[in-house]
Design a protein around this motif. Structure first.
Motif, PDB file in Angstrom:
ATOM      1  N   ARG A 147     -40.056  24.798 -74.576  1.00 59.11           N
ATOM      2  CA  ARG A 147     -38.832  24.932 -75.372  1.00 59.11           C
ATOM      3  C   ARG A 147     -37.665  25.409 -74.501  1.00 59.11           C
ATOM      4  NH1 ARG A 147     -41.565  28.048 -80.481  1.00 59.11           N
ATOM      5  NH2 ARG A 147     -41.847  26.257 -81.883  1.00 59.11           N
ATOM      6  N   ASN A 148     -37.914  26.402 -73.642  1.00 56.70           N
ATOM      7  CA  ASN A 148     -36.855  26.906 -72.773  1.00 56.70           C
ATOM      8  C   ASN A 148     -36.365  25.815 -71.821  1.00 56.70           C
ATOM      9  OD1 ASN A 148     -36.947  29.446 -73.918  1.00 56.70           O
ATOM     10  ND2 ASN A 148     -38.251  30.330 -72.344  1.00 56.70           N
ATOM     11  N   TRP A 149     -37.313  25.022 -71.318  1.00 56.70           N
ATOM     12  CA  TRP A 149     -36.945  23.919 -70.428  1.00 56.70           C
ATOM     13  C   TRP A 149     -36.098  22.884 -71.165  1.00 56.70           C
ATOM     14  CZ3 TRP A 149     -38.805  18.864 -71.360  1.00 56.70           C
ATOM     15  CH2 TRP A 149     -38.397  17.914 -70.419  1.00 56.70           C
ATOM     16  N   TYR A 150     -36.486  22.560 -72.397  1.00 55.64           N
ATOM     17  CA  TYR A 150     -35.791  21.540 -73.176  1.00 55.64           C
ATOM     18  C   TYR A 150     -34.392  22.001 -73.596  1.00 55.64           C
ATOM     19  CZ  TYR A 150     -34.991  18.027 -76.840  1.00 55.64           C
ATOM     20  OH  TYR A 150     -34.472  17.018 -77.613  1.00 55.64           O
ATOM     21  N   LYS A 151     -34.276  23.251 -74.009  1.00 60.78           N
ATOM     22  CA  LYS A 151     -32.998  23.756 -74.504  1.00 60.78           C
ATOM     23  C   LYS A 151     -32.010  24.098 -73.394  1.00 60.78           C
ATOM     24  CE  LYS A 151     -34.698  25.607 -78.896  1.00 60.78           C
ATOM     25  NZ  LYS A 151     -34.757  26.782 -79.781  1.00 60.78           N
TER      26      LYS A 151
END
Length: 317
Positions: free
Chosen positions: A212-216
């Protein structure tokens, strides 16, 4: 002059500020919403994926010393359907369904409670914090829900292999187990269960938080498409399967009808290694992989979508 021109602060750079923090502070999920959304997600998911859980448990209980009754996944399904019909693949569903709703509720409620305490000022949770919160969520669900639920489920499935099954349903089975063994009879394998659930959720939430952190990126409030959430869930589920299937096998043996032959969790592991070899620790991996990947993907998708709905109708700080 007819009027004063509006003063413009040369140091004010709104566009730069917007670029630096495009999403603002990340929105936190209220633990109450997490409990409700988690319960709904858990109930729907287990109804979809239970047959794979049934097959996985049968293969794990099928000890080599007997010799094995099943030649693989397809043979297990074939024999079950031949002997008990398609509904045989759903034996033990009631016990798991009654437990899956509170299990997911406790898991997500505890995770959101812990993560809300650990997020930084921008509301961001890093991967290590995600692992710690996942571990806490896993231990909580193991003690409060999973151990008694799994013990009853495993006994139900194991009971079906007997010539004369003695459990006629969920409540009858629970009553018989408690009558014969007391409340502690529903807490067989508690150590293995805590280890399994703790590591399970630690791995899953670590992977989910990382992805999620990578995507956001720099926008903590960037929306995630349900399909993307599903892909992340499948990845997290697969990681947890390969990471802790040995603990799952030990837990299943400690909760079966023949658990009395093991002194404790360590003795169970030693006996499996001595009599069946290292490969036995990965029995049921393939059906568990299918079930868990679907499980995690479905639960996270439903959970995220239910939270979105709750945010519209349930306003919290």
């Amino acid at each position: 002059m007819s009027g004063n021109p509006k003063f413009v602060n040369p140091f004010h750079r709104p566009h730069c500020l917007a670029a630096a923090a495009p999403g603002g502070k990340a929105k936190l999920t209220h633990p109450g919403k997490a409990i409700l959304a988690g319960g709904i997600a858990g109930g729907i998911e287990i109804c979809i994926t239970f047959p794979t859980e049934y097959v996985k448990t049968q293969l794990q209980l099928d000890e080599r010393a007997n010799p094995p009754r099943y030649r693989g996944i397809a043979d297990c399904v074939k024999q079950t359907v031949h002997s008990h019909g398609v509904k045989g693949l759903y034996r033990g569903l009631s016990s798991l369904l009654y437990g899956s709703i509170p299990k997911s509720a406790v898991r997500f409620g505890m995770f959101e409670f812990l993560s809300n305490q650990m997020r930084d000022e921008a509301g961001k949770l890093d991967s290590t914090q995600g692992l710690i919160c996942g571990l806490g969520a896993g231990v909580a669900e193991a003690v409060l829900v999973v151990c008694p639920m799994e013990t009853v489920k495993v006994k139900f499935i194991h009971d079906q292999n007997l010539a004369n099954p003695k459990y006629r349903g969920f409540f009858h089975g629970v009553r018989e187990i408690v009558r014969a063994q007391g409340i502690r009879g529903t807490y067989q394998g508690i150590t293995a269960t805590v280890l399994k659930q703790g590591s399970n959720q630690a791995i899953r939430f670590y992977v989910m938080t990382s992805l999620r952190n990578w995507y956001k990126g720099d926008n903590p409030n960037k929306a995630i498409n349900p399909l993307v959430t599903g892909v992340f869930g499948v990845t997290a589920g697969a990681a947890s399967v390969f990471g802790n299937t040995p603990l799952d096998v030990i837990k299943t043996r400690m909760q079966g009808l023949e658990a009395h032959k093991y002194k404790n969790t360590v003795d169970c592991a030693v006996q499996i290694l001595r009599h069946e070899g290292p490969a036995a620790f990965y029995k049921g991996t393939v059906p568990r992989l299918g079930r868990v990947c679907l499980d995690v993907a479905i639960v996270f998708i439903i959970y995220e979508e239910v939270v979105k709905v709750l945010n519209k109708v349930w306003k919290t700080q």
